[in-house]
Every structure is written in C-alpha cells, then in structure tokens.
Scaffold this active site. Structure first.
Site, short mmCIF file in Angstrom:
data_model
loop_
_atom_site.label_atom_id
_atom_site.label_comp_id
_atom_site.label_asym_id
_atom_site.label_seq_id
_atom_site.Cartn_x
_atom_site.Cartn_y
_atom_site.Cartn_z
N TYR A 177 -68.16 3.28 -1.65
CA TYR A 177 -69.44 2.69 -2.02
C TYR A 177 -69.29 1.79 -3.26
CZ TYR A 177 -74.43 2.55 -3.23
OH TYR A 177 -75.71 2.14 -3.52
N LYS A 219 -69.81 -2.30 -3.55
CA LYS A 219 -70.83 -2.88 -4.43
C LYS A 219 -70.21 -3.81 -5.48
CE LYS A 219 -74.42 -1.07 -2.49
NZ LYS A 219 -75.46 -1.90 -1.86
#
Ligand code: NAP
Length: 246
Positions: free
Chosen positions: A154, A158
C-alpha cells in the site's frame, strides 16, 4: 457554485472518501461521473446526487483494466460533454507483514492503486487536452510518505502516485491541466472501520489533532484544487492528516 459547467470523474466514488468528493463536487455545480467497481454503491451515490438536484451518472469500472478505462472515459465524455476534473480515488489494502505478504497480494494492490491511477489518467488526459483545461487530483496517503507496519504494498503504491502526479503535471501543463496529490491521514471510512479500539488509540497518539478525519475533510481540498482558485498549484502533494506526517 465554483464548478458550474465542469464535468468530474471520481473513481471509487461509491464509498467513503470518493462518495464525499462526488457529493461535494456536485454541490459546487459539477456534473459528476461516479466510477466504481461496485455497481450498486455507484448507482446509490448517483441517485443521492440527482435527488439533491445535481447531475450524476454511475459507471462500472475496474480501474486495473486499461482498455475498459478508455471505454468508460469516452462514454463519460459523450454523456457529460467532456471531462474537466479527474479524481483518482479508487484504492484497496491487502495488509500483511512484509515476510508474509504474498506476491499476488502485492501485485493486486499495485495494479489497482498505482496502475489504476495511470490507466484512468491516460484515458482521461486525451479528452482533457482537447478541452485545454483540466484537473487531475490523485488520492495518495501519508503511508506513502512515512511507511507503516503491514503496509509495504500500500505504501509503495501511494508513494508511486506522488511521482506519477509530478510527471502528469509536467507533461500536461502546456494544455492548461494541473495535477496534484492529496495525502490523507486516517479517515473514518469502511476502509478504516475494521481497526480495533487499541490500534485506533495507538494511531491517535501519533496525531497532533487527536482524532481520525472525516471524508468531507478530503472533499473540501478536492473542491478547492478543482476550482479556478487553484490555477497556479501543480505537482504538489498536500497532506490532510491532523499533523500525522509533520
Ligand atoms: P473505501 O470506503 O473502501 O472506498 C473505495 C471504493 O473504491 C469502494 O467503493 C470500492 O468498491 C472501490 N474500488 C475498489 N477497487 C476498485 C477497482 N479496482 N476499481 C474501481 N473501484 C474500486 O475506501 P476509502 O477509505 O474511501 O479510500 C478511498 C481512497 O483514499 C483510497 O485510495 C485510499 O487508499 C485512500 N486513503 C484512505 C484513507 C483512510 O483512512 N480511509 C487514508 C489515506 C488514503 P468496493 O467497496 O466494492 O471494494
């Protein structure tokens, strides 16, 4: 009505932060396309906007599918009369400690969060360029800046979004298009509601403002970045995180 006459696409617009963004942009006068993998939630948000007197349509898209992204953006432009604003918000987590994270889970998170942002930007940019005005607003995360235990995939996705935003800004500026990223901290949505009380207390202790944010806190900034008031802001990542990453 800062966005009167604009057309906005919000990916992952059927839930949480995306829903709040869609409602806010519609309330500022934009016609909105709610694009989501979940047909029922996309339609529910479109109906909510129409009932409030706004203009909205729902579209089903898995943002990881590049060809489908091209088709959906074409359809949105035909239905709404163009695309001026693209909010790349669709995102998922598949959290696990690095040594336990499966390569398939890693791929899925990167494919939806990062490649999905690329797919939709690529597809919408052609349409925005023709209109010689545009706003690309990408939802990153503080985790892309500071990392987090269990969030290798994740956080990497990002952080990648931040770099993609800067290139988008540089490549499209001459066509009147800006590109910015927003890095939310912890926001009250279905994505974070599964966190235990203990984890929430631990997270709150990292914040200057000691509570989770609301989806509307992100929508406020999106509305500003989408407006003409943000004409000279591009290639930035702006945190809405209660001071978490400071
Ligand atoms: P959410 O409530 O889970 O909403 C995400 C929406 O995206 C859901 O409607 C989901 O559908 C949809 N979606 C999932 N995969 C998709 C795909 N492949 N293609 C199209 N749509 C897809 O999440 P949220 O908390 O609002 O998060 C929105 C964005 O903010 C994400 O990018 C997230 O990483 C980012 N963010 C959130 C927080 C936070 O604390 N909540 C913090 C920082 C950043 P389903 O429900 O059917 O899966």
């Amino acid at each position: 009505m800062r966005l009167d006459g604009r057309q906005a696409v919000i990916t992952g617009g059927g839930s949480g932060i995306g829903r709040a963004i869609a409602l806010r942009l519609a309330s500022e006068g934009a016609s909105v396309a709610i694009v989501d993998i979940n047909e029922a939630s996309a339609s529910a948000v479109a109906t909510e906007i129409e009932k409030a007197g706004g203009t909205a349509r729902a579209y089903v898209l898995d943002v990881a599918d590049a060809d489908a992204a091209v088709e959906v953006m074409k359809q949105v432009a035909e239905d709404l009369g163009g695309i001026g604003i693209l909010v790349n918000n669709a995102g998922i987590t598949r959290d696990n400690l690095l040594i336990r994270m499966s390569p398939d889970d890693w791929d899925l998170v990167l494919k939806i969060n990062l490649k999905g942002t690329f797919n939709c930007t690529r597809a919408a940019a052609r349409i925005m360029m023709a209109g010689r005005w545009g706003r690309v607003i990408n939802i990153s995360s503080v985790i892309g800046q500071i990392g987090n235990i269990g969030q290798a995939s994740y956080g990497a996705s990002k952080a990648g979004i931040v770099a993609l935003t800067k290139t988008t800004a540089r490549e499209l500026a001459s066509r009147g298009i800006t590109a910015n990223a927003i890095a939310p901290g912890f926001i009250e949505t279905p994505m974070t509601e599964k966190l235990s009380e203990k984890v929430r207390d631990g997270l709150n202790s990292m914040l200057i403002i000691k509570r989770f944010g609301k989806p509307e806190d992100i929508a406020n900034l999106v509305a500003f970045l989408a407006s003409d008031e943000a004409d000279y802001i591009t290639a930035q990542t702006i945190n809405v995180d209660g001071g978490m990453a400071s």
